[in-house]
Motif scaffolding. Structure first.
Motif, PDB file in Angstrom:
ATOM      1  N   THR A 225      -6.998 -50.751  20.238  1.00  0.00           N
ATOM      2  CA  THR A 225      -7.589 -50.512  21.553  1.00  0.00           C
ATOM      3  C   THR A 225      -8.759 -51.441  21.849  1.00  0.00           C
ATOM      4  O   THR A 225      -8.789 -52.102  22.888  1.00  0.00           O
ATOM      5  CB  THR A 225      -8.062 -49.049  21.672  1.00  0.00           C
ATOM      6  N   ALA A 226      -9.721 -51.510  20.932  1.00  0.00           N
ATOM      7  CA  ALA A 226     -10.932 -52.286  21.206  1.00  0.00           C
ATOM      8  C   ALA A 226     -10.636 -53.771  21.384  1.00  0.00           C
ATOM      9  O   ALA A 226     -11.359 -54.463  22.101  1.00  0.00           O
ATOM     10  CB  ALA A 226     -11.945 -52.081  20.082  1.00  0.00           C
ATOM     11  N   THR A 227      -9.570 -54.248  20.762  1.00  0.00           N
ATOM     12  CA  THR A 227      -9.199 -55.661  20.909  1.00  0.00           C
ATOM     13  C   THR A 227      -8.991 -56.032  22.371  1.00  0.00           C
ATOM     14  O   THR A 227      -9.440 -57.094  22.820  1.00  0.00           O
ATOM     15  CB  THR A 227      -7.906 -55.950  20.111  1.00  0.00           C
ATOM     16  N   LEU A 228      -8.317 -55.157  23.130  1.00  0.00           N
ATOM     17  CA  LEU A 228      -8.035 -55.459  24.539  1.00  0.00           C
ATOM     18  C   LEU A 228      -9.181 -55.055  25.456  1.00  0.00           C
ATOM     19  O   LEU A 228      -9.037 -55.107  26.677  1.00  0.00           O
ATOM     20  CB  LEU A 228      -6.733 -54.799  24.982  1.00  0.00           C
ATOM     21  N   PHE A 229     -10.312 -54.640  24.897  1.00  0.00           N
ATOM     22  CA  PHE A 229     -11.545 -54.482  25.658  1.00  0.00           C
ATOM     23  C   PHE A 229     -12.485 -55.657  25.386  1.00  0.00           C
ATOM     24  O   PHE A 229     -13.117 -56.174  26.309  1.00  0.00           O
ATOM     25  CB  PHE A 229     -12.235 -53.161  25.295  1.00  0.00           C
ATOM     26  N   GLY A 230     -12.569 -56.063  24.127  1.00  0.00           N
ATOM     27  CA  GLY A 230     -13.412 -57.190  23.796  1.00  0.00           C
ATOM     28  C   GLY A 230     -12.870 -58.507  24.328  1.00  0.00           C
ATOM     29  O   GLY A 230     -13.626 -59.361  24.811  1.00  0.00           O
TER      30      GLY A 230
ATOM     31  N   LEU B 130     -21.022 -60.191  25.259  1.00  0.00           N
ATOM     32  CA  LEU B 130     -20.062 -59.478  26.102  1.00  0.00           C
ATOM     33  C   LEU B 130     -18.867 -59.002  25.281  1.00  0.00           C
ATOM     34  O   LEU B 130     -18.323 -57.921  25.525  1.00  0.00           O
ATOM     35  CB  LEU B 130     -19.608 -60.379  27.253  1.00  0.00           C
ATOM     36  N   PHE B 131     -18.457 -59.795  24.297  1.00  0.00           N
ATOM     37  CA  PHE B 131     -17.373 -59.375  23.406  1.00  0.00           C
ATOM     38  C   PHE B 131     -17.775 -58.111  22.643  1.00  0.00           C
ATOM     39  O   PHE B 131     -16.988 -57.162  22.540  1.00  0.00           O
ATOM     40  CB  PHE B 131     -17.043 -60.511  22.428  1.00  0.00           C
ATOM     41  N   ARG B 132     -19.008 -58.097  22.111  1.00  0.00           N
ATOM     42  CA  ARG B 132     -19.477 -56.907  21.386  1.00  0.00           C
ATOM     43  C   ARG B 132     -19.533 -55.700  22.324  1.00  0.00           C
ATOM     44  O   ARG B 132     -19.163 -54.588  21.933  1.00  0.00           O
ATOM     45  CB  ARG B 132     -20.860 -57.159  20.778  1.00  0.00           C
ATOM     46  N   PHE B 133     -19.983 -55.923  23.543  1.00  0.00           N
ATOM     47  CA  PHE B 133     -20.003 -54.851  24.533  1.00  0.00           C
ATOM     48  C   PHE B 133     -18.600 -54.276  24.721  1.00  0.00           C
ATOM     49  O   PHE B 133     -18.391 -53.060  24.686  1.00  0.00           O
ATOM     50  CB  PHE B 133     -20.535 -55.385  25.869  1.00  0.00           C
ATOM     51  N   GLY B 134     -17.631 -55.152  24.912  1.00  0.00           N
ATOM     52  CA  GLY B 134     -16.262 -54.700  25.153  1.00  0.00           C
ATOM     53  C   GLY B 134     -15.674 -53.961  23.973  1.00  0.00           C
ATOM     54  O   GLY B 134     -15.005 -52.939  24.139  1.00  0.00           O
ATOM     55  N   GLN B 135     -15.927 -54.452  22.770  1.00  0.00           N
ATOM     56  CA  GLN B 135     -15.399 -53.780  21.583  1.00  0.00           C
ATOM     57  C   GLN B 135     -15.972 -52.366  21.428  1.00  0.00           C
ATOM     58  O   GLN B 135     -15.233 -51.409  21.181  1.00  0.00           O
ATOM     59  CB  GLN B 135     -15.716 -54.601  20.334  1.00  0.00           C
ATOM     60  N   GLN B 136     -17.275 -52.240  21.584  1.00  0.00           N
ATOM     61  CA  GLN B 136     -17.898 -50.922  21.465  1.00  0.00           C
ATOM     62  C   GLN B 136     -17.416 -49.993  22.578  1.00  0.00           C
ATOM     63  O   GLN B 136     -17.178 -48.798  22.348  1.00  0.00           O
ATOM     64  CB  GLN B 136     -19.426 -51.052  21.494  1.00  0.00           C
TER      65      GLN B 136
ATOM     66  N   THR C 120     -22.758 -42.887  19.988  1.00  0.00           N
ATOM     67  CA  THR C 120     -23.201 -44.014  19.156  1.00  0.00           C
ATOM     68  C   THR C 120     -22.615 -45.325  19.656  1.00  0.00           C
ATOM     69  O   THR C 120     -23.316 -46.341  19.792  1.00  0.00           O
ATOM     70  CB  THR C 120     -22.799 -43.791  17.681  1.00  0.00           C
ATOM     71  N   HIS C 121     -21.318 -45.312  19.967  1.00  0.00           N
ATOM     72  CA  HIS C 121     -20.665 -46.553  20.412  1.00  0.00           C
ATOM     73  C   HIS C 121     -21.037 -46.919  21.846  1.00  0.00           C
ATOM     74  O   HIS C 121     -21.157 -48.115  22.158  1.00  0.00           O
ATOM     75  CB  HIS C 121     -19.150 -46.420  20.239  1.00  0.00           C
ATOM     76  N   THR C 122     -21.245 -45.943  22.708  1.00  0.00           N
ATOM     77  CA  THR C 122     -21.694 -46.281  24.066  1.00  0.00           C
ATOM     78  C   THR C 122     -23.115 -46.839  24.023  1.00  0.00           C
ATOM     79  O   THR C 122     -23.453 -47.758  24.791  1.00  0.00           O
ATOM     80  CB  THR C 122     -21.618 -45.067  25.012  1.00  0.00           C
ATOM     81  N   ASP C 123     -23.952 -46.327  23.121  1.00  0.00           N
ATOM     82  CA  ASP C 123     -25.303 -46.874  22.974  1.00  0.00           C
ATOM     83  C   ASP C 123     -25.244 -48.320  22.464  1.00  0.00           C
ATOM     84  O   ASP C 123     -26.020 -49.181  22.928  1.00  0.00           O
ATOM     85  CB  ASP C 123     -26.120 -46.027  21.988  1.00  0.00           C
ATOM     86  N   ARG C 124     -24.337 -48.586  21.540  1.00  0.00           N
ATOM     87  CA  ARG C 124     -24.196 -49.957  21.040  1.00  0.00           C
ATOM     88  C   ARG C 124     -23.709 -50.901  22.144  1.00  0.00           C
ATOM     89  O   ARG C 124     -24.141 -52.057  22.212  1.00  0.00           O
ATOM     90  CB  ARG C 124     -23.220 -49.986  19.863  1.00  0.00           C
ATOM     91  N   ALA C 125     -22.817 -50.410  22.978  1.00  0.00           N
ATOM     92  CA  ALA C 125     -22.355 -51.224  24.103  1.00  0.00           C
ATOM     93  C   ALA C 125     -23.513 -51.549  25.043  1.00  0.00           C
ATOM     94  O   ALA C 125     -23.674 -52.695  25.489  1.00  0.00           O
ATOM     95  CB  ALA C 125     -21.246 -50.488  24.860  1.00  0.00           C
ATOM     96  N   ALA C 126     -24.319 -50.546  25.343  1.00  0.00           N
ATOM     97  CA  ALA C 126     -25.464 -50.758  26.229  1.00  0.00           C
ATOM     98  C   ALA C 126     -26.453 -51.747  25.621  1.00  0.00           C
ATOM     99  O   ALA C 126     -27.018 -52.599  26.331  1.00  0.00           O
ATOM    100  CB  ALA C 126     -26.157 -49.419  26.509  1.00  0.00           C
ATOM    101  N   THR C 127     -26.655 -51.676  24.318  1.00  0.00           N
ATOM    102  CA  THR C 127     -27.566 -52.591  23.636  1.00  0.00           C
ATOM    103  C   THR C 127     -27.073 -54.024  23.720  1.00  0.00           C
ATOM    104  O   THR C 127     -27.847 -54.964  23.946  1.00  0.00           O
ATOM    105  CB  THR C 127     -27.732 -52.179  22.157  1.00  0.00           C
ATOM    106  N   ALA C 128     -25.760 -54.228  23.542  1.00  0.00           N
ATOM    107  CA  ALA C 128     -25.185 -55.578  23.638  1.00  0.00           C
ATOM    108  C   ALA C 128     -25.389 -56.161  25.027  1.00  0.00           C
ATOM    109  O   ALA C 128     -25.652 -57.357  25.181  1.00  0.00           O
ATOM    110  CB  ALA C 128     -23.695 -55.536  23.294  1.00  0.00           C
TER     111      ALA C 128
END
Length: 322
Positions: free
Chosen positions: A172-177, A197-203, A289-297
């Motif tokens: 799943t995360a592959t096609l978001f990143g 942006l890639f890290r954002f998409g993966q998270q 946790t993962h939405t926070d990581r996305a926001a941080t990226a």
């Protein structure tokens, strides 16, 4: 504006209409059956999250409008093709609030159409630079490997939660990143910004899938467009289910899930046992946790037209769990 012009693409410049045109043109074929089945799923739309990510990420720089449309179409067609294959493998009865292609046309037609759609995605890649083609091809390999690993662990009550998360990352995360990085690269953005942006998409993708899996246990079938308990009956056990199994490996839940072909009543009982185990709340914490990581990226990037829309996505995913 002709298609060779570049533009700072804002969220409101008609990307959805351009994408629809590209998708319908891509799947139009002489074979009426293939066109009808593929076109039917595309017409029902879906969230179109992945193409939207690409266009929003590209707004950080300047990109050729037609090139973005081809890239977005390729990614969405990869997603649609994988859905068709998924539904055949899972025996899914519905997709996007309507009968699935396999339930309506049969597994052979649905699988063949899925392969056709993936071929259409490859045709779209012919319009892209070599580096972009390589990135999409690598993502396709990762996606297929994730699907295979998930298939190998169907009905596996001993699957480790960490292995499950790795499958989510691959499948799943592959096609978001990918669309986040690809949009930025096609818009000639700074490589560091493209990586962020890639890290954002993966998270974001991991959080999205964890939430989707959670809603299969606690969601409303009417709003989901499909019945709950689908994954349980297909033997695809989510993070909450696997944690609940670890807590009581010899209990009633394990006994239910060790055999195939659960009835609706048994699936409902299993879902209830997972909810009682308390692991649903642990999954909600992991999503945050993962939405926070996305926001941080995203926080380290300069202002750009699509930033607010991207920043809203983790908040919306977190909101789906309420």
């Amino acid at each position: 504006m002709n298609s060779s012009e570049t533009l700072p693409l804002s969220p409101g410049t008609g990307w959805a209409a351009r994408l629809d045109d590209a998708l319908h043109e891509a799947v139009t074929v002489q074979d009426a059956d293939l066109g009808r089945i593929a076109g039917g799923l595309i017409r029902r739309g879906g969230k179109r999250l992945r193409p939207r990510l690409l266009f929003l990420a590209a707004s950080l720089g300047e990109a050729d409008e037609a090139l973005l449309a081809h890239a977005a179409a390729a990614i969405e067609l990869m997603h649609v093709g994988s859905l068709l294959h998924d539904d055949v493998m899972d025996g899914a009865a519905t997709r996007r609030g309507a009968p699935s292609a396999n339930s309506r046309w049969g597994n052979t037609h649905a699988a063949t159409t899925g392969t056709h759609v993936l071929a259409c995605a490859m045709a779209e890649l012919a319009h892209l630079p070599h580096e972009a083609v390589s990135a999409v091809t690598e993502a396709a390999f990762t996606l297929c490997s994730g699907q295979l690993r998930e298939t190998e662990h169907v009905y596996d009550t001993e699957l480790a939660a960490d292995e499950h998360l790795e499958i989510i990352r691959m499948k799943t995360a592959t096609l978001f990143g990918l669309p986040c990085r690809l949009g930025a690269e096609l818009a000639a953005c700074d490589p560091g910004h493209a990586e962020a942006l890639f890290r954002f998409g993966q998270q974001l993708g991991i959080a999205f899938q964890l939430t989707d899996d959670l809603l299969d246990l606690v969601g409303d079938p009417a709003s989901l467009g499909k019945p709950t308990g689908t994954d349980l009956r297909a033997g695809v056990f989510s993070y909450s289910v696997l944690l609940a199994l670890r807590r009581n490996p010899s209990g009633r839940l394990a006994a239910l899930l060790r055999h195939e072909n659960l009835t609706e009543q048994e699936a409902a009982e299993a879902a209830g046992l997972v909810r009682l185990s308390g692991t649903v709340d642990l999954t909600r914490e992991l999503v945050r946790t993962h939405t926070d990581r996305a926001a941080t990226a995203l926080a380290g990037l300069p202002e750009f037209p699509g930033r607010d829309a991207l920043a809203d996505m983790p908040r919306r995913i977190a909101g789906r769990m309420r």
